[in-house]
Design an enzyme around this catalytic site. Structure first.
Site, mmCIF file in Angstrom:
data_model
loop_
_atom_site.group_PDB
_atom_site.id
_atom_site.type_symbol
_atom_site.label_atom_id
_atom_site.label_comp_id
_atom_site.label_asym_id
_atom_site.label_seq_id
_atom_site.Cartn_x
_atom_site.Cartn_y
_atom_site.Cartn_z
ATOM 1 N N TYR A 88 29.641 37.253 32.436
ATOM 2 C CA TYR A 88 29.708 36.769 33.813
ATOM 3 C C TYR A 88 30.423 37.794 34.698
ATOM 4 O O TYR A 88 31.423 38.394 34.309
ATOM 5 C CB TYR A 88 30.423 35.430 33.902
ATOM 6 C CG TYR A 88 29.657 34.269 33.317
ATOM 7 C CD1 TYR A 88 28.336 34.402 32.900
ATOM 8 C CD2 TYR A 88 30.259 33.014 33.176
ATOM 9 C CE1 TYR A 88 27.639 33.330 32.364
ATOM 10 C CE2 TYR A 88 29.566 31.935 32.645
ATOM 11 C CZ TYR A 88 28.260 32.100 32.233
ATOM 12 O OH TYR A 88 27.588 31.028 31.697
ATOM 13 N N GLY A 100 20.248 23.468 42.028
ATOM 14 C CA GLY A 100 20.389 22.891 43.364
ATOM 15 C C GLY A 100 19.250 21.975 43.760
ATOM 16 O O GLY A 100 19.328 21.286 44.785
ATOM 17 N N LEU A 142 18.323 19.169 42.570
ATOM 18 C CA LEU A 142 18.722 17.768 42.564
ATOM 19 C C LEU A 142 19.929 17.499 43.454
ATOM 20 O O LEU A 142 20.494 16.414 43.422
ATOM 21 C CB LEU A 142 19.031 17.326 41.124
ATOM 22 C CG LEU A 142 17.831 17.342 40.172
ATOM 23 C CD1 LEU A 142 18.277 17.217 38.721
ATOM 24 C CD2 LEU A 142 16.859 16.215 40.528
ATOM 25 N N GLY A 143 20.299 18.489 44.243
ATOM 26 C CA GLY A 143 21.450 18.340 45.123
ATOM 27 C C GLY A 143 21.077 18.060 46.561
ATOM 28 O O GLY A 143 21.868 18.325 47.472
#
Length: 331
Positions: A53, A220, A222-223
């Site tokens: 990351y 995103g 489902l946001g």
């Protein structure tokens, strides 16, 4: 905050996992520290990261940000169940070098020491295989993990993106060797992507692994993606996986039905999507990767949200699951 045990272990973890993938690339160090302080104050004790990351030339940057946060003291490290991952090549893009990736004993040894240095800690609570390594024998992997456990550098091992049969294979071999095996599986799982219900989650339950869903809102989608698109919510609301999905008329219609349902019941889409995962069998807690305090607060509210039977039934109608294996594909 609500807590549960991680799979068959005695380790108690929060039902919301703080994902740190945005720390560095999207959220600067100061804001990342503030988010971690807020999460810890709210009782979130399970933090997830990975050695890669930071991405590109900044691989490892996210672990470094966690390390500088731990170094501030205040029992930060003692209160956190720390999870990181190994597999990806840590060289800069285009500079891959042999034995600097995957799950050879050599790379595992090299990678864990580098992660410990970046994280400024003497041990990792949950060390996860970021992907299946088809070129390294499972005995070699477990031998390396056994050494790390004996050295006190890691406590538990987990998998990510494993198939059901790979979970079974890994834990059966660990059992034969007298080891503890995998204690968790981190997989993509959300209302849109429910394939994990076929074999991955049943295998995890059978072997006592806690399941940690990543991308719980499907990038995103489902946001409240359609609402944000309509209201001018910014480019990020309709980019990447979300934009690709909304370009599909059938899926777009399902997302619209989802948003309409939740609006009818006075629920926020992102919070409902996370809350749905918390009702699913075998789920330890979804990974929420906030970029802002507002996003963190929304995820925290999801832990307290109880969806009615009516809403749960309607969600199943909009996003039907695949059903168990082999019934879903056999006669």
């Amino acid at each position: 905050m609500k807590y549960t045990q991680l799979g068959r272990t005695g380790l108690k973890v929060s039902r919301l996992v703080l994902g740190t993938m945005n720390f560095g690339p999207q959220t600067d160090e100061s804001d990342s520290h503030a988010l971690m302080d807020a999460a810890l104050d709210a009782g979130v004790n399970f933090f997830d990261t990975a050695n890669v990351y930071g991405w590109g030339e900044n691989k490892g940057r996210t672990e470094e940000i966690l390390g500088t946060w731990f170094a501030q003291g205040g029992d930060r490290r003692d209160k956190v169940v720390l999870a990181t991952k190994v597999y990806g090549n840590m060289g800069a893009d285009g500079e891959a070098w042999p034995n600097h990736d995957k799950l050879s004993a050599l790379n595992i040894r090299r990678a864990v020491d580098a992660s410990l240095q970046r994280l400024r800690t003497d041990h990792i609570d949950l060390y996860q295989f970021h992907h299946v390594d088809r070129s390294t024998p499972i005995d070699e992997i477990w031998q390396a993990i056994d050494v790390l456990i004996q050295q006190g550098k890691i406590l538990y091992a987990g998998s990510s993106n494993f198939s059901g049969y790979k979970i079974a294979q890994a834990n059966e071999r660990a059992r034969q060797r007298g080891g503890y095996g995998l204690v968790s599986e981190q997989c993509i799982y959300n209302l849109v992507q429910r394939d994990a219900e076929m074999e991955v989650i049943p295998a995890a339950q059978e072997y006592g692994l806690g399941v940690i869903p990543w991308s719980p809102l499907h990038g995103g989608l489902l946001g409240g993606a359609i609402r944000k698109e309509r209201d001018g919510g910014g480019a990020r609301s309709t980019s990447g996986r979300s934009a690709d999905a909304l370009a599909d008329p059938k899926l777009r219609a399902r997302i619209q039905a989802y948003e309409d349902l939740l609006e009818k019941h006075g629920l926020e889409p992102g919070e409902a999507g996370l809350a749905w995962l918390l009702t699913r069998p075998g789920i330890t807690g979804p990974i929420s990767g906030p970029r802002t305090r507002e996003q963190l607060d929304s995820a925290l509210r999801a832990v307290e949200l109880e969806l009615s039977d009516e809403v749960l039934a309607a969600l199943d109608e909009i996003f039907p699951g695949p059903g168990p294996s082999p019934e879903n594909f056999a006669w």
